[in-house]
Design a protein around this motif. Structure first.
Motif, PDB file in Angstrom:
ATOM      1  N   GLN A 123       0.840  -1.195   0.000  1.00 44.05           N
ATOM      2  CA  GLN A 123       0.000   0.000   0.000  1.00 44.05           C
ATOM      3  C   GLN A 123       0.877   1.248   0.000  1.00 44.05           C
ATOM      4  N   ARG A 124       0.375   2.292  -0.651  1.00 43.07           N
ATOM      5  CA  ARG A 124       1.048   3.583  -0.600  1.00 43.07           C
ATOM      6  C   ARG A 124       0.541   4.326   0.634  1.00 43.07           C
ATOM      7  N   LYS A 130       4.854   0.475   0.861  1.00 44.21           N
ATOM      8  CA  LYS A 130       5.438  -0.523   1.747  1.00 44.21           C
ATOM      9  C   LYS A 130       4.560  -1.770   1.800  1.00 44.21           C
ATOM     10  N   ARG A 131       5.177  -2.857   2.188  1.00 44.27           N
ATOM     11  CA  ARG A 131       4.412  -4.072   2.428  1.00 44.27           C
ATOM     12  C   ARG A 131       3.680  -3.895   3.749  1.00 44.27           C
ATOM     13  N   ILE A 132       2.387  -4.182   3.756  1.00 45.52           N
ATOM     14  CA  ILE A 132       1.594  -3.959   4.954  1.00 45.52           C
ATOM     15  C   ILE A 132       1.172  -5.273   5.603  1.00 45.52           C
ATOM     16  N   ILE A 137      -3.521  -1.817   9.018  1.00 44.31           N
ATOM     17  CA  ILE A 137      -4.833  -1.425   8.495  1.00 44.31           C
ATOM     18  C   ILE A 137      -5.936  -1.472   9.557  1.00 44.31           C
ATOM     19  N   MET A 138      -5.586  -1.827  10.785  1.00 44.07           N
ATOM     20  CA  MET A 138      -6.586  -1.921  11.849  1.00 44.07           C
ATOM     21  C   MET A 138      -6.916  -0.550  12.428  1.00 44.07           C
ATOM     22  N   ALA A 177      -2.323 -14.444  11.642  1.00 43.12           N
ATOM     23  CA  ALA A 177      -3.156 -13.241  11.547  1.00 43.12           C
ATOM     24  C   ALA A 177      -2.745 -12.374  10.373  1.00 43.12           C
ATOM     25  N   ASP A 178      -1.461 -12.380  10.065  1.00 43.56           N
ATOM     26  CA  ASP A 178      -0.946 -11.553   8.969  1.00 43.56           C
ATOM     27  C   ASP A 178      -1.055 -12.225   7.606  1.00 43.56           C
ATOM     28  N   LYS A 179      -1.464 -13.492   7.582  1.00 45.09           N
ATOM     29  CA  LYS A 179      -1.540 -14.186   6.280  1.00 45.09           C
ATOM     30  C   LYS A 179      -2.938 -14.040   5.686  1.00 45.09           C
ATOM     31  N   PHE A 180      -3.195 -12.846   5.170  1.00 41.58           N
ATOM     32  CA  PHE A 180      -4.473 -12.546   4.527  1.00 41.58           C
ATOM     33  C   PHE A 180      -4.203 -11.864   3.200  1.00 41.58           C
ATOM     34  N   TYR A 181      -5.163 -11.982   2.302  1.00 44.65           N
ATOM     35  CA  TYR A 181      -5.114 -11.187   1.070  1.00 44.65           C
ATOM     36  C   TYR A 181      -6.395 -10.374   0.964  1.00 44.65           C
TER      37      TYR A 181
END
Length: 221
Positions: A123-124, A130-132, A137-138, A177-181
């Motif tokens: 995301q910008r 950067k990689r988010i 995003i919470m 928790a971080d393994k989402f698309y």
């Protein structure tokens, strides 16, 4: 037989999701009769796309290198050639947001092949790409694994995931928790075989829609 490693970029193409990309990069290592390892990734020319491409290329090179190192430890030529195929599926492409699911299918002997997965989201933010991760995003003030567990664990139970139904798994790790698309429908968490159930249950995915996530995350439809 010497091992060959190549890196190349093909002409403009379309990946599995039917999302047009600017090119296709490939990393490959082959030792005929012993192993064949291939990793492919999309190539983009936009500013956000260049950062994503660099990250995916680095991940591809790392995975191919790890397989090559493992396979080169073999004392004897395998009865059946070992294989590994690492590929990227774009899930979302917006001007300031890119999301990818990476799947790796590999055979290293035994009764059946195996596979695992990764996700990459870019995301910008404030003019920088950067990689988010989930924490980025919470909106709610919680640790990411607690936030994701509250959403995902009930959905896994509804799906019949045996590890959750048995009580062996009651919450997610930070890595899970971080393994989402990200898609136009919402956030999708993915779990590989053996994570939430038996091999026969395969990979399991659960999706939280944007309606369910309203007010909880900064991204949306």
């Amino acid at each position: 037989m010497r091992a060959l490693t190549t890196v190349g970029v093909a002409f403009s193409c379309v990946l599995a999701s039917a999302m047009v990309v600017d090119g296709l990069g490939k990393v490959q290592s082959v030792k005929a009769g012993w192993y064949q390892i291939t990793a492919s990734y999309p190539v983009y020319t936009s500013s956000i796309g260049k950062v994503a491409t660099a990250g995916l290329k680095a991940a591809a090179q790392k995975r191919v290198g790890a397989f090559k190192h493992e396979f080169n430890q073999l004392d004897a030529k395998p009865e059946h050639e070992y294989t590994a195929d690492w590929s990227v599926e774009p899930k979302l492409r917006r001007e300031n947001l890119l999301s990818f699911l990476v799947q790796c299918h590999f055979y290293t002997g035994g009764a059946h092949p195996n596979h695992d997965s990764e996700t990459f989201n870019y995301q910008r933010v404030d003019g920088k790409v950067k990689r988010i991760h989930l924490a980025d995003i919470m909106r709610v003030r919680m640790v990411p694994e607690a936030f994701a567990s509250g959403i995902v664990i009930p959905k896994l139970k509804e799906k019949g995931a045996t590890e959750v139904q048995s009580g062996a798994v009651t919450h997610l790790t930070r890595e899970q928790a971080d393994k989402f698309y990200i898609t136009d429908e919402g956030l999708t968490w993915r779990f590989d075989p053996y994570e939430m159930g038996s091999y026969a249950e395969g990979a399991i995915e659960v999706t939280a829609t944007w309606d369910e996530l309203k007010g909880k995350v900064i991204v949306g439809p």
